[in-house]
Motif scaffolding. Structure first.
Motif, PDB file in Angstrom:
ATOM      1  N   ASN A   1     -15.012  24.087  15.156  1.00 47.09           N
ATOM      2  CA  ASN A   1     -15.678  22.827  15.496  1.00 47.09           C
ATOM      3  C   ASN A   1     -16.657  22.328  14.445  1.00 47.09           C
ATOM      4  N   GLN A   2     -16.823  23.056  13.347  1.00 52.97           N
ATOM      5  CA  GLN A   2     -17.789  22.665  12.321  1.00 52.97           C
ATOM      6  C   GLN A   2     -17.137  21.747  11.289  1.00 52.97           C
ATOM      7  N   THR A   3     -17.839  20.707  10.878  1.00 50.32           N
ATOM      8  CA  THR A   3     -17.269  19.722   9.966  1.00 50.32           C
ATOM      9  C   THR A   3     -17.646  19.948   8.502  1.00 50.32           C
ATOM     10  N   ASP A   4     -18.654  20.770   8.247  1.00 49.29           N
ATOM     11  CA  ASP A   4     -19.073  21.027   6.870  1.00 49.29           C
ATOM     12  C   ASP A   4     -18.105  22.019   6.213  1.00 49.29           C
TER      13      ASP A   4
ATOM     14  N   VAL B   1      -5.327  24.523   8.839  1.00 53.97           N
ATOM     15  CA  VAL B   1      -6.724  24.713   9.231  1.00 53.97           C
ATOM     16  C   VAL B   1      -7.381  23.369   9.510  1.00 53.97           C
ATOM     17  N   HIS B   2      -8.043  23.271  10.667  1.00 61.18           N
ATOM     18  CA  HIS B   2      -8.749  22.054  11.058  1.00 61.18           C
ATOM     19  C   HIS B   2     -10.239  22.362  11.195  1.00 61.18           C
ATOM     20  N   ALA B   3     -11.058  21.668  10.403  1.00 62.17           N
ATOM     21  CA  ALA B   3     -12.520  21.839  10.443  1.00 62.17           C
ATOM     22  C   ALA B   3     -13.129  20.675  11.201  1.00 62.17           C
ATOM     23  N   GLY B   4     -13.183  20.802  12.516  1.00 63.42           N
ATOM     24  CA  GLY B   4     -13.768  19.752  13.337  1.00 63.42           C
ATOM     25  C   GLY B   4     -12.889  18.531  13.519  1.00 63.42           C
ATOM     26  N   THR B   5     -11.661  18.568  13.021  1.00 63.13           N
ATOM     27  CA  THR B   5     -10.808  17.368  13.060  1.00 63.13           C
ATOM     28  C   THR B   5     -10.004  17.237  14.346  1.00 63.13           C
ATOM     29  N   ILE B   6      -9.888  18.314  15.127  1.00 67.43           N
ATOM     30  CA  ILE B   6      -9.208  18.175  16.421  1.00 67.43           C
ATOM     31  C   ILE B   6     -10.164  18.522  17.564  1.00 67.43           C
TER      32      ILE B   6
ATOM     33  N   VAL C   1      -4.810  28.939  17.264  1.00 68.30           N
ATOM     34  CA  VAL C   1      -5.913  29.856  16.991  1.00 68.30           C
ATOM     35  C   VAL C   1      -7.196  29.039  16.970  1.00 68.30           C
ATOM     36  N   VAL C   2      -8.209  29.473  17.736  1.00 65.95           N
ATOM     37  CA  VAL C   2      -9.474  28.736  17.768  1.00 65.95           C
ATOM     38  C   VAL C   2     -10.640  29.715  17.740  1.00 65.95           C
ATOM     39  N   LEU C   3     -11.801  29.175  17.428  1.00 70.65           N
ATOM     40  CA  LEU C   3     -13.034  29.955  17.415  1.00 70.65           C
ATOM     41  C   LEU C   3     -13.984  29.370  18.450  1.00 70.65           C
ATOM     42  N   VAL C   4     -14.461  30.209  19.374  1.00 74.74           N
ATOM     43  CA  VAL C   4     -15.337  29.709  20.443  1.00 74.74           C
ATOM     44  C   VAL C   4     -16.459  30.698  20.718  1.00 74.74           C
ATOM     45  N   SER C   5     -17.498  30.199  21.383  1.00 74.68           N
ATOM     46  CA  SER C   5     -18.657  31.025  21.728  1.00 74.68           C
ATOM     47  C   SER C   5     -18.548  31.513  23.170  1.00 74.68           C
TER      48      SER C   5
END
Length: 342
Positions: A44-47, A75-80, A98-102
């Motif tokens: 979810n990070q755009t940087d 790889v999608h950096a905040g784009t979806i 594949v996703v990264l979540v808290s």
């Protein structure tokens, strides 16, 4: 005679076709060797300098190299999705693989046990955190995630988002300094309970809107790790200038894959994906640890004021909340194992 010749020709053609069919190469799982897959991996990070990006790029490079291009990773950096809830939903519905979540966002799926890793002051150092997630507790939590999601989610690895600190319009030196302070954080669960206990007011603001929220006095403060809030220039706002190193959360993030899809891959593809996940963990940890000090220095250079404080009163307040929440979640044994790992 003519009929005999035609019959002989037909038998010959069938024999050739059968021979050609028998020459099709197969992999160890019995599927054709030309089978290929595309994996959409997202955070979810755009940087682009974010450690999340380093981790997923390492995943991509390893998977594509070891599979000779048979596995493609996008790889999608905040784009979806810049909100983790979006990514969790996309993982369930097939919009991402594949996703990264808290932990906080994972609880929305009904797997409440993961909230254990969000307890304030659960870990006292990165060494303590690493011992836990790479050991018995990490394995048990992975099993819980897989079983309670009915294999919708399979844990590929544990990432970190750094150690979180308070930053706001005033410095914090004691618990009393937080009285009446609005703070952007989780607004439910043990995290919200903790900030309420110290006298602050948990407030919900989307990550992408937080810079404006701090700039326009929507919230008095927030909490996060240096690489994340400094990359977003939060420290340059009036309500982000003072950074107090509360160190209340050595964060855990879950690198997840859709378990149903994973089971459909060949054994060779599964092995490559698991090894790529290990490479991503190593790359993400290294990037994060390096950026912690780098972005702290950057914040100071750009006018932020940083102070240390006595964390013990904050820790003492957190421990009974940990006990209560662990009992409610049914993870008392895991909490004790984490404490014993210090």
């Amino acid at each position: 005679m003519r009929k005999l010749l035609l019959l002989a020709s037909a038998v010959l053609v069938l024999g050739i076709l059968a021979a050609c069919g028998g020459e099709e190469t197969e992999d160890s799982s019995g599927e054709g060797s030309d089978s290929s897959i595309k994996i959409v991996a997202a955070h979810n990070q755009t940087d682009p300098e974010n450690p999340y990006q380093d981790g997923l790029v390492a995943f991509k490079e390893y998977a594509e190299a070891e599979s000779d291009g048979q596995i493609e990773v996008e790889v999608h950096a905040g784009t979806i999705g810049t909100e983790e809830a979006e990514l969790v939903e996309k993982l369930k519905t097939g919009g991402a693989d594949v996703v990264l979540v808290s932990p906080g966002f994972m609880t929305s799926t009904g797997i409440n046990e993961v909230d254990l890793f969000a307890f304030p002051y659960l870990f006292e150092s990165y060494d303590h955190w690493e011992n836990v997630v790479t050991g018995e507790v990490g394995d048990e939590m992975a099993d819980i995630i897989n079983e309670k999601s009915n294999n919708d989610f399979k844990l590929l690895g544990y990432w970190t988002a750094g150690v979180r600190h308070y930053y706001g319009k005033e410095p914090v030196n004691a618990i009393e300094d937080l009285e009446g302070m609005t703070i952007r954080t989780q607004t439910s669960g043990v995290v919200a309970d903790y900030w309420e206990q110290v006298g602050a007011i948990p407030t919900q603001v989307a990550w992408g809107e937080l810079y404006q929220g701090l700039q326009q006095d929507v919230v008095d403060s927030a909490e996060n790790a240096y690489p994340y809030f400094v990359q977003q220039d939060h420290h340059r706002t009036p309500n982000g200038k003072y950074i107090s190193e509360t160190g209340h959360d050595y964060t855990t993030r879950f690198l997840l894959i859709n378990g149903q899809e994973f089971d459909n891959y060949t054994e060779e593809q599964q092995d490559i994906i698991l090894q790529a996940a290990e490479a991503s963990v190593e790359a993400e940890w290294e990037a994060l640890y390096n950026q912690e000090e780098e972005y702290k220095e950057k914040a100071i250079e750009e006018g932020a004021e940083v102070n240390e404080l006595d964390r013990q009163p904050f820790i003492d307040l957190a421990e009974p909340l940990q006990d209560e929440a662990a009992k409610e979640l049914g993870v008392e044994d895991l909490l004790q194992k984490i404490r014993d790992a210090k």
